[in-house]
Enzyme design. Structure first.
Site, PDB file in Angstrom:
ATOM      1  N   CYS A  15      -0.334  -9.109   7.325  1.00 52.23           N
ATOM      2  CA  CYS A  15      -0.643  -9.818   6.083  1.00 52.23           C
ATOM      3  C   CYS A  15      -0.253  -8.891   4.933  1.00 52.23           C
ATOM      4  O   CYS A  15       0.287  -7.808   5.163  1.00 52.23           O
ATOM      5  CB  CYS A  15      -2.099 -10.276   6.022  1.00 52.23           C
ATOM      6  SG  CYS A  15      -3.337  -8.985   5.899  1.00 52.23           S
ATOM      7  N   CYS A  47       2.563 -13.182   4.351  1.00 54.21           N
ATOM      8  CA  CYS A  47       3.348 -12.042   3.852  1.00 54.21           C
ATOM      9  C   CYS A  47       4.789 -12.434   3.528  1.00 54.21           C
ATOM     10  O   CYS A  47       5.620 -11.580   3.243  1.00 54.21           O
ATOM     11  CB  CYS A  47       3.307 -10.867   4.828  1.00 54.21           C
ATOM     12  SG  CYS A  47       3.933 -11.232   6.456  1.00 54.21           S
ATOM     13  N   CYS A  82       8.446  -9.539   6.686  1.00 56.43           N
ATOM     14  CA  CYS A  82       8.510  -9.161   8.097  1.00 56.43           C
ATOM     15  C   CYS A  82       9.924  -9.344   8.637  1.00 56.43           C
ATOM     16  O   CYS A  82      10.478 -10.442   8.575  1.00 56.43           O
ATOM     17  CB  CYS A  82       7.534 -10.020   8.886  1.00 56.43           C
ATOM     18  SG  CYS A  82       7.256  -9.420  10.545  1.00 56.43           S
TER      19      CYS A  82
END
Length: 132
Positions: free
Chosen positions: A11, A85, A89
Site C-alpha cells: 500500500c 498504490c 508496483c
C-alpha cells in the site's frame, strides 16, 4: 508457485492496510507461507489505530516497521496484493497480482478501522485458501 508461496502486500504508506493483512496472513498461515509488506511511500511508523484493531484480534503488529517497496521483493513474490498504490508496483510476468480496494485507515477512528480490518480478514482467509 514456490513450495512455500511468498505473498507481498503493498500500500502507499505500509502503515495500516498492508500491515494488517500481513499480520493476519502470518498468524493464519504460519510456516505455510512467507509474508512481505511494503509501501510506495512508507510512513515513519505504523498507524496506532490499526495496531489497536489488530491487538483486539490477538495479533501484535506493533513491532513492524513500514518499508520501502523493493523491486527484488516483487520479483521474489508469488502473489502481489496491492492496496491503493497505483502504478508504483512493478509488474513481472508469471506473478499473480490482485488489487484489493480498501479504505485507507489513516485518520479514522477505531470503529471505522475495525470494519476495514474485518474486510481484510475475509480477503486474507480467501487468499490463504487459494494458496494452501
Amino acid at each position: 508457485m514456490s513450495e512455500i508461496p511468498t505473498v507481498l502486500f503493498v500500500c502507499v504508506h505500509n502503515a495500516g492496510r498492508s500491515q494488517m493483512a500481513a499480520g493476519y496472513l502470518r498468524a493464519l498461515g504460519g510456516d505455510r507461507v512467507r509474508v512481505l509488506a511494503a509501501g510506495s511511500e512508507p510512513a515513519a511508523s505504523l498507524n496506532p489505530v490499526a495496531v489497536a484493531a489488530m491487538a483486539e484480534e490477538g495479533i501484535d503488529i506493533a513491532g513492524a516497521q513500514p518499508a520501502l517497496l523493493a523491486v527484488d521483493d516483487v520479483r521474489a513474490s508469488d502473489v502481489v496484493i496491492t492496496m491503493g498504490c497505483g502504478d508504483a508496483c512493478p509488474i513481472f510476468p508469471g506473478k499473480r497480482y490482485e488489487d484489493w480496494e480498501l479504505t485507507d485507515p489513516a485518520g479514522r477512528g477505531l470503529d471505522e478501522v475495525r470494519v476495514i480490518r474485518d474486510d481484510i480478514r475475509a480477503r486474507v482467509d480467501e487468499l490463504l485458501a487459494s494458496l494452501v
